[in-house]
Design an enzyme around this catalytic site. Sequence first.
Site, PDB file in Angstrom:
ATOM      1  N   ALA A 123       0.857  -1.186   0.000  1.00  0.00           N
ATOM      2  CA  ALA A 123       0.000   0.000   0.000  1.00  0.00           C
ATOM      3  C   ALA A 123       0.896   1.239   0.000  1.00  0.00           C
ATOM      4  O   ALA A 123       2.071   1.177   0.357  1.00  0.00           O
ATOM      5  CB  ALA A 123      -0.909  -0.004   1.221  1.00  0.00           C
ATOM      6  N   GLU A 168      -1.732  -9.471  -0.498  1.00  0.00           N
ATOM      7  CA  GLU A 168      -3.159  -9.621  -0.195  1.00  0.00           C
ATOM      8  C   GLU A 168      -3.996  -9.601  -1.473  1.00  0.00           C
ATOM      9  O   GLU A 168      -4.966 -10.353  -1.605  1.00  0.00           O
ATOM     10  CB  GLU A 168      -3.591  -8.504   0.752  1.00  0.00           C
ATOM     11  CG  GLU A 168      -3.007  -8.661   2.154  1.00  0.00           C
ATOM     12  CD  GLU A 168      -3.207  -7.434   3.018  1.00  0.00           C
ATOM     13  OE1 GLU A 168      -3.786  -7.585   4.111  1.00  0.00           O
ATOM     14  OE2 GLU A 168      -2.801  -6.326   2.612  1.00  0.00           O
ATOM     15  N   GLU A 189       4.167  -5.849   7.157  1.00  0.00           N
ATOM     16  CA  GLU A 189       3.572  -4.754   7.924  1.00  0.00           C
ATOM     17  C   GLU A 189       4.106  -4.690   9.353  1.00  0.00           C
ATOM     18  O   GLU A 189       4.248  -3.603   9.921  1.00  0.00           O
ATOM     19  CB  GLU A 189       2.043  -4.906   7.953  1.00  0.00           C
ATOM     20  CG  GLU A 189       1.355  -4.651   6.621  1.00  0.00           C
ATOM     21  CD  GLU A 189       1.219  -5.897   5.756  1.00  0.00           C
ATOM     22  OE1 GLU A 189       0.465  -5.852   4.782  1.00  0.00           O
ATOM     23  OE2 GLU A 189       1.886  -6.924   6.069  1.00  0.00           O
TER      24      GLU A 189
END
Length: 260
Positions: free
Chosen positions: A66, A114, A134
């Site tokens: 992200a 993901e 993460e």
Amino acid sequence: MSFKTLVIEIEDSIATITIDRPEKLNALNHTVLSELDALFTQLQNDDTVQGIMLTGAGEKAFVAGADLQEIKELDGEAALQFARFGQQLFLRIETFSKPVTALVNGFALGGGCELAMACHLRLASEKAKFGQPEINLGLIPGYGGTQRLPRLIGKTRALELLLTGDMIDAAEALKIGLVNKVVPADQLLAEGKAMMKKIVAKGGIAVRSVLQAVHQGLNLSLENGLELEALLFGRVCATEDKNEGITAFFEKRKPHFRGR
């Protein structure tokens, strides 16, 4: 429909979607997610498209994660909505009625891993790398990583990757069942097209029924899953495609399915 971050090509009933932010390693931001959402709506209603392949621009990354600049600005409530939006989109891909294959051509980290896991099938180049890093940033996955990874590779191995933040290469991803196949980088697109052509040549109703049976059945008891399978079996047996498939078998020819 035109897009800022996506490139789409349609050939032989197969749509190839390329996330096109190579300068950011194709990182997912709000624009990418919104455009993917709009595009999957369009493709759902496009009867000329029977299968979808998803990949990233350039040679380095499928999706490297992200966009951290956006995440940096989030407070708790905004982060909650950020996660829910991505989860809704990825669940939509996972439950899509047409087969979706991820062609992982490089880094598939964080949100990229993901996204790949939300696709029905995953082909990886020998250069691909996977991970949920993460934890290294004081974060956890927000787009389904803590849920899909254990379902795909088992709880113990998933926890190792989630808690260490380590990356694995394509060979290891194949070994643990995270991907279906590993191929040389220059053959990834061709292998993806060959697999997808094989699938879309089948009866469309049967393909959709398999996707529905597997996805919904995983969330049911075995008894209820078997009942779902029986119901879907009954439906496909009432189709023209079933009659054509069996007739072609006895006539020793290839069937010509029409999705009816």
